[in-house]
Write a protein that holds these residues in place. Structure first.
Motif, PDB file in Angstrom:
ATOM      1  N   PRO A 105       0.803  -1.226   0.000  1.00 40.65           N
ATOM      2  CA  PRO A 105       0.000   0.000   0.000  1.00 40.65           C
ATOM      3  C   PRO A 105       0.838   1.280   0.000  1.00 40.65           C
ATOM      4  CG  PRO A 105      -0.414  -1.296   1.997  1.00 40.65           C
ATOM      5  CD  PRO A 105       0.523  -2.069   1.142  1.00 40.65           C
ATOM      6  N   HIS A 106       1.984   1.250   0.659  1.00 41.82           N
ATOM      7  CA  HIS A 106       2.840   2.432   0.704  1.00 41.82           C
ATOM      8  C   HIS A 106       3.390   2.737  -0.694  1.00 41.82           C
ATOM      9  CE1 HIS A 106       6.636   4.582   2.346  1.00 41.82           C
ATOM     10  NE2 HIS A 106       5.673   5.454   2.191  1.00 41.82           N
ATOM     11  N   GLU A 107       3.873   1.718  -1.382  1.00 47.83           N
ATOM     12  CA  GLU A 107       4.377   1.924  -2.749  1.00 47.83           C
ATOM     13  C   GLU A 107       3.252   2.307  -3.700  1.00 47.83           C
ATOM     14  OE1 GLU A 107       7.481   2.359  -3.865  1.00 47.83           O
ATOM     15  OE2 GLU A 107       7.910   2.247  -1.727  1.00 47.83           O
ATOM     16  N   ALA A 108       2.053   1.799  -3.460  1.00 44.97           N
ATOM     17  CA  ALA A 108       0.901   2.195  -4.285  1.00 44.97           C
ATOM     18  C   ALA A 108       0.613   3.684  -4.094  1.00 44.97           C
ATOM     19  CB  ALA A 108      -0.323   1.352  -3.936  1.00 44.97           C
ATOM     20  N   GLN A 109       0.724   4.163  -2.861  1.00 44.51           N
ATOM     21  CA  GLN A 109       0.557   5.601  -2.627  1.00 44.51           C
ATOM     22  C   GLN A 109       1.626   6.377  -3.389  1.00 44.51           C
ATOM     23  OE1 GLN A 109       0.238   6.965   1.453  1.00 44.51           O
ATOM     24  NE2 GLN A 109      -0.926   5.133   2.005  1.00 44.51           N
ATOM     25  N   HIS A 110       2.854   5.883  -3.362  1.00 41.97           N
ATOM     26  CA  HIS A 110       3.939   6.560  -4.084  1.00 41.97           C
ATOM     27  C   HIS A 110       3.629   6.633  -5.581  1.00 41.97           C
ATOM     28  CE1 HIS A 110       7.345   6.098  -0.888  1.00 41.97           C
ATOM     29  NE2 HIS A 110       6.405   6.953  -0.531  1.00 41.97           N
ATOM     30  N   GLY A 111       3.065   5.575  -6.134  1.00 42.29           N
ATOM     31  CA  GLY A 111       2.703   5.591  -7.544  1.00 42.29           C
ATOM     32  C   GLY A 111       1.695   6.678  -7.853  1.00 42.29           C
ATOM     33  N   LEU A 112       0.676   6.803  -7.013  1.00 41.60           N
ATOM     34  CA  LEU A 112      -0.327   7.857  -7.212  1.00 41.60           C
ATOM     35  C   LEU A 112       0.268   9.228  -6.962  1.00 41.60           C
ATOM     36  CD1 LEU A 112      -3.560   6.303  -5.667  1.00 41.60           C
ATOM     37  CD2 LEU A 112      -2.740   6.208  -8.034  1.00 41.60           C
ATOM     38  N   MET A 113       1.203   9.312  -6.027  1.00 41.43           N
ATOM     39  CA  MET A 113       1.852  10.595  -5.731  1.00 41.43           C
ATOM     40  C   MET A 113       2.630  11.102  -6.934  1.00 41.43           C
ATOM     41  SD  MET A 113       3.036   9.736  -1.818  1.00 41.43           S
ATOM     42  CE  MET A 113       4.416  10.860  -1.834  1.00 41.43           C
TER      43      MET A 113
END
Length: 148
Positions: A105-113
């Motif tokens: 989930p943290h890396e998924a947030q980074h992708g959206l960021m």
């Protein structure tokens, strides 16, 4: 703090205060609680947040490979807020798909960021409102694996 357009110092004080209050065991506002969750994901920023007198005025230069921790954490907060209300519509589904693809989930947030930062940068450069369609298209590419 100005709600929609906080100054650089206001943003930095918000994160400094959230970290201080958390460490002191003081009650946190809902937004400070979310900020503390973001802070916990980034131990590399703890020393910065524990030294406001040193880092309040610190400049960060991306062209020199420096990451602005306050901008990074602010982007996390923005993504989490957008996810909580599914705005723009489709971001929650994109996040779920990206989270499944990356299994993090943290890396998924980074992708959206990355998509959010690109959208804001283009709007500032072109002096136009952010392009929601381009933002969603960037997310679609991330979830399908065409962009990293």
């Amino acid at each position: 703090m100005a709600l929609f357009n906080p100054s650089r110092d206001e943003v930095r004080h918000f994160f400094f205060d959230a970290r201080r209050k958390y460490r002191a065991g003081e009650p946190l506002t809902a937004l400070e609680g979310i900020a503390v969750e973001v802070i916990s994901l980034h131990p590399e920023y703890h020393a910065v947040l524990d030294a406001p007198e040193r880092y309040l005025e610190q400049e960060y230069f991306p062209e020199m490979g420096e990451t602005n921790p306050f901008l990074h954490m602010s982007l996390h907060l923005s993504i989490l807020e957008q996810l909580s209300i599914d705005q723009p519509p489709g971001i929650a589904a994109a996040f779920q798909a990206l989270q499944q693809r990356l299994n993090d989930p943290h890396e998924a947030q980074h992708g959206l960021m990355e998509c959010l930062a690109e959208t804001v940068w283009r709007a500032q450069r072109d002096r136009t409102p952010p392009d929601a369609q381009a933002y969603l298209e960037c997310m679609r590419k991330k979830t399908s694996g065409f962009a990293r």
